[in-house]
Design a protein around this motif. Structure first.
Motif, PDB file in Angstrom:
ATOM      1  N   MET A   1       0.908  -1.199  -0.267  1.00 41.60           N
ATOM      2  CA  MET A   1       0.004   0.056  -0.058  1.00 41.60           C
ATOM      3  C   MET A   1       0.838   1.236  -0.084  1.00 41.60           C
ATOM      4  SD  MET A   1      -3.337   0.815  -0.230  1.00 41.60           S
ATOM      5  CE  MET A   1      -4.116   2.099   0.157  1.00 41.60           C
ATOM      6  N   ASN A   2       1.954   1.443   0.759  1.00 48.66           N
ATOM      7  CA  ASN A   2       2.812   2.315   0.616  1.00 48.66           C
ATOM      8  C   ASN A   2       3.349   2.623  -0.459  1.00 48.66           C
ATOM      9  OD1 ASN A   2       2.223   2.998   3.375  1.00 48.66           O
ATOM     10  ND2 ASN A   2       3.899   1.746   4.122  1.00 48.66           N
ATOM     11  N   ARG A   3       3.888   1.710  -1.208  1.00 49.41           N
ATOM     12  CA  ARG A   3       4.470   1.653  -2.696  1.00 49.41           C
ATOM     13  C   ARG A   3       3.391   2.622  -3.540  1.00 49.41           C
ATOM     14  NH1 ARG A   3       5.953  -3.070  -6.160  1.00 49.41           N
ATOM     15  NH2 ARG A   3       4.092  -3.746  -5.098  1.00 49.41           N
ATOM     16  N   LYS A   4       2.245   2.043  -3.369  1.00 54.99           N
ATOM     17  CA  LYS A   4       1.285   2.658  -4.510  1.00 54.99           C
ATOM     18  C   LYS A   4       1.045   4.137  -3.909  1.00 54.99           C
ATOM     19  CE  LYS A   4      -1.460  -1.377  -5.498  1.00 54.99           C
ATOM     20  NZ  LYS A   4      -2.881  -1.889  -5.462  1.00 54.99           N
ATOM     21  N   LYS A   5       1.003   4.411  -2.653  1.00 55.97           N
ATOM     22  CA  LYS A   5       0.789   5.719  -2.234  1.00 55.97           C
ATOM     23  C   LYS A   5       1.958   6.517  -2.733  1.00 55.97           C
ATOM     24  CE  LYS A   5      -0.065   8.175   1.933  1.00 55.97           C
ATOM     25  NZ  LYS A   5      -0.209   8.196   3.453  1.00 55.97           N
ATOM     26  N   LYS A   6       2.867   6.070  -2.511  1.00 60.10           N
ATOM     27  CA  LYS A   6       4.086   6.916  -2.825  1.00 60.10           C
ATOM     28  C   LYS A   6       4.369   7.436  -4.246  1.00 60.10           C
ATOM     29  CE  LYS A   6       8.325   8.780  -1.829  1.00 60.10           C
ATOM     30  NZ  LYS A   6       8.483   9.867  -1.096  1.00 60.10           N
ATOM     31  N   ILE A   7       4.041   6.528  -5.277  1.00 62.37           N
ATOM     32  CA  ILE A   7       4.070   6.611  -6.614  1.00 62.37           C
ATOM     33  C   ILE A   7       2.894   7.410  -7.003  1.00 62.37           C
ATOM     34  CG2 ILE A   7       3.358   5.346  -8.903  1.00 62.37           C
ATOM     35  CD1 ILE A   7       4.664   2.824  -7.660  1.00 62.37           C
ATOM     36  N   LYS A   8       1.754   7.525  -6.418  1.00 63.47           N
ATOM     37  CA  LYS A   8       0.487   8.453  -6.548  1.00 63.47           C
ATOM     38  C   LYS A   8       0.742   9.740  -6.166  1.00 63.47           C
ATOM     39  CE  LYS A   8      -4.305   9.186  -5.564  1.00 63.47           C
ATOM     40  NZ  LYS A   8      -5.484   8.678  -4.807  1.00 63.47           N
ATOM     41  N   GLU A   9       1.573   9.983  -5.029  1.00 59.07           N
ATOM     42  CA  GLU A   9       2.150  11.394  -4.635  1.00 59.07           C
ATOM     43  C   GLU A   9       3.032  12.032  -5.692  1.00 59.07           C
ATOM     44  OE1 GLU A   9       3.412  10.867  -0.638  1.00 59.07           O
ATOM     45  OE2 GLU A   9       1.483  10.901   0.275  1.00 59.07           O
ATOM     46  N   THR A  10       4.031  11.157  -5.955  1.00 56.80           N
ATOM     47  CA  THR A  10       5.010  11.559  -6.860  1.00 56.80           C
ATOM     48  C   THR A  10       4.499  12.076  -8.309  1.00 56.80           C
ATOM     49  OG1 THR A  10       5.724   9.472  -7.614  1.00 56.80           O
ATOM     50  CG2 THR A  10       6.970  10.462  -5.834  1.00 56.80           C
ATOM     51  N   LEU A  11       3.483  11.294  -8.662  1.00 54.65           N
ATOM     52  CA  LEU A  11       2.729  11.657 -10.212  1.00 54.65           C
ATOM     53  C   LEU A  11       1.816  12.925  -9.748  1.00 54.65           C
ATOM     54  CD1 LEU A  11       1.853   8.095 -11.326  1.00 54.65           C
ATOM     55  CD2 LEU A  11       3.398   9.655 -12.313  1.00 54.65           C
ATOM     56  N   LEU A  12       1.230  12.863  -8.599  1.00 53.69           N
ATOM     57  CA  LEU A  12       0.481  14.166  -8.406  1.00 53.69           C
ATOM     58  C   LEU A  12       1.156  15.347  -8.287  1.00 53.69           C
ATOM     59  CD1 LEU A  12      -2.329  13.290  -5.810  1.00 53.69           C
ATOM     60  CD2 LEU A  12      -2.739  14.649  -7.910  1.00 53.69           C
ATOM     61  N   LYS A  13       2.436  15.323  -7.622  1.00 60.78           N
ATOM     62  CA  LYS A  13       3.198  16.622  -7.510  1.00 60.78           C
ATOM     63  C   LYS A  13       3.624  17.003  -8.892  1.00 60.78           C
ATOM     64  CE  LYS A  13       5.472  15.434  -3.109  1.00 60.78           C
ATOM     65  NZ  LYS A  13       6.967  15.317  -2.163  1.00 60.78           N
ATOM     66  N   LYS A  14       4.020  15.832  -9.921  1.00 56.86           N
ATOM     67  CA  LYS A  14       4.466  16.385 -11.186  1.00 56.86           C
ATOM     68  C   LYS A  14       3.313  16.995 -11.982  1.00 56.86           C
ATOM     69  CE  LYS A  14       8.020  12.840 -11.949  1.00 56.86           C
ATOM     70  NZ  LYS A  14       8.506  11.667 -12.709  1.00 56.86           N
ATOM     71  N   HIS A  15       2.390  16.494 -11.768  1.00 56.26           N
ATOM     72  CA  HIS A  15       0.999  16.850 -12.441  1.00 56.26           C
ATOM     73  C   HIS A  15       0.926  18.398 -11.899  1.00 56.26           C
ATOM     74  CE1 HIS A  15      -2.770  17.136 -14.512  1.00 56.26           C
ATOM     75  NE2 HIS A  15      -3.366  17.495 -13.383  1.00 56.26           N
ATOM     76  N   LYS A  16       0.725  18.536 -10.450  1.00 58.51           N
ATOM     77  CA  LYS A  16       0.600  20.069 -10.088  1.00 58.51           C
ATOM     78  C   LYS A  16       1.445  21.001 -10.724  1.00 58.51           C
ATOM     79  CE  LYS A  16      -1.742  18.674  -5.747  1.00 58.51           C
ATOM     80  NZ  LYS A  16      -1.668  19.186  -4.471  1.00 58.51           N
ATOM     81  N   LYS A  17       2.982  20.490 -10.613  1.00 53.54           N
ATOM     82  CA  LYS A  17       3.829  21.431 -11.275  1.00 53.54           C
ATOM     83  C   LYS A  17       3.455  21.869 -12.689  1.00 53.54           C
ATOM     84  CE  LYS A  17       7.699  20.232  -7.889  1.00 53.54           C
ATOM     85  NZ  LYS A  17       8.987  19.673  -7.828  1.00 53.54           N
ATOM     86  N   LYS A  18       3.141  20.759 -13.621  1.00 51.15           N
ATOM     87  CA  LYS A  18       3.003  21.140 -14.766  1.00 51.15           C
ATOM     88  C   LYS A  18       1.860  21.885 -15.135  1.00 51.15           C
ATOM     89  CE  LYS A  18       1.531  18.451 -18.700  1.00 51.15           C
ATOM     90  NZ  LYS A  18       0.952  17.193 -19.286  1.00 51.15           N
ATOM     91  N   MET A  19       0.785  21.944 -14.227  1.00 50.10           N
ATOM     92  CA  MET A  19      -0.470  22.739 -14.260  1.00 50.10           C
ATOM     93  C   MET A  19      -0.032  24.024 -13.845  1.00 50.10           C
ATOM     94  SD  MET A  19      -2.260  20.725 -15.728  1.00 50.10           S
ATOM     95  CE  MET A  19      -4.176  21.657 -15.919  1.00 50.10           C
ATOM     96  N   SER A  20       0.738  24.244 -12.810  1.00 47.97           N
ATOM     97  CA  SER A  20       1.125  25.601 -12.320  1.00 47.97           C
ATOM     98  C   SER A  20       1.971  26.451 -13.166  1.00 47.97           C
ATOM     99  CB  SER A  20       2.064  25.535 -10.934  1.00 47.97           C
ATOM    100  OG  SER A  20       3.074  24.850 -11.018  1.00 47.97           O
ATOM    101  N   ARG A  21       2.958  25.489 -14.232  1.00 49.37           N
ATOM    102  CA  ARG A  21       3.440  26.303 -14.959  1.00 49.37           C
ATOM    103  C   ARG A  21       2.764  26.679 -16.128  1.00 49.37           C
ATOM    104  NH1 ARG A  21       7.052  21.634 -15.270  1.00 49.37           N
ATOM    105  NH2 ARG A  21       8.134  21.363 -13.552  1.00 49.37           N
ATOM    106  N   MET A  22       1.785  26.051 -16.537  1.00 50.23           N
ATOM    107  CA  MET A  22       0.959  26.441 -17.776  1.00 50.23           C
ATOM    108  C   MET A  22      -0.058  27.725 -17.371  1.00 50.23           C
ATOM    109  SD  MET A  22      -0.742  22.642 -19.096  1.00 50.23           S
ATOM    110  CE  MET A  22      -2.001  23.605 -19.790  1.00 50.23           C
ATOM    111  N   HIS A  23      -0.529  27.673 -16.258  1.00 51.40           N
ATOM    112  CA  HIS A  23      -1.422  28.991 -15.889  1.00 51.40           C
ATOM    113  C   HIS A  23      -0.578  29.605 -14.774  1.00 51.40           C
ATOM    114  CE1 HIS A  23      -4.869  26.537 -17.215  1.00 51.40           C
ATOM    115  NE2 HIS A  23      -4.251  25.487 -16.506  1.00 51.40           N
TER     116      HIS A  23
END
Length: 63
Positions: A1-23
């Motif tokens: 479970m921790n591994r899935k959570k960690k992967i999801k968090e890192t992907l979310l962080k990348k997505h948030k950074k990408k969106m913040s650069r766009m807007h």
């Protein structure tokens, strides 16, 4: 479970950074209080000069 959570968090962080650069932020750039006062003084001086010129033209036209 921790591994899935960690992967999801890192992907979310990348997505948030990408969106913040766009807007980019819509709010204006911060101008310090001293700079605002300086700009107001410059504008007042410029308006004072502009207002003095037409008055002298009016006086010449009246004579």
């Amino acid at each position: 479970m921790n591994r899935k959570k960690k992967i999801k968090e890192t992907l979310l962080k990348k997505h948030k950074k990408k969106m913040s650069r766009m807007h980019k932020a819509n709010k204006p750039k911060y101008i310090s209080k001293a700079d605002r006062a300086k700009m107001e003084a410059e504008q007042a001086a410029a308006e004072g000069i502009d207002q003095n010129q037409p008055e002298s033209d009016i006086e010449k036209a009246g004579d």
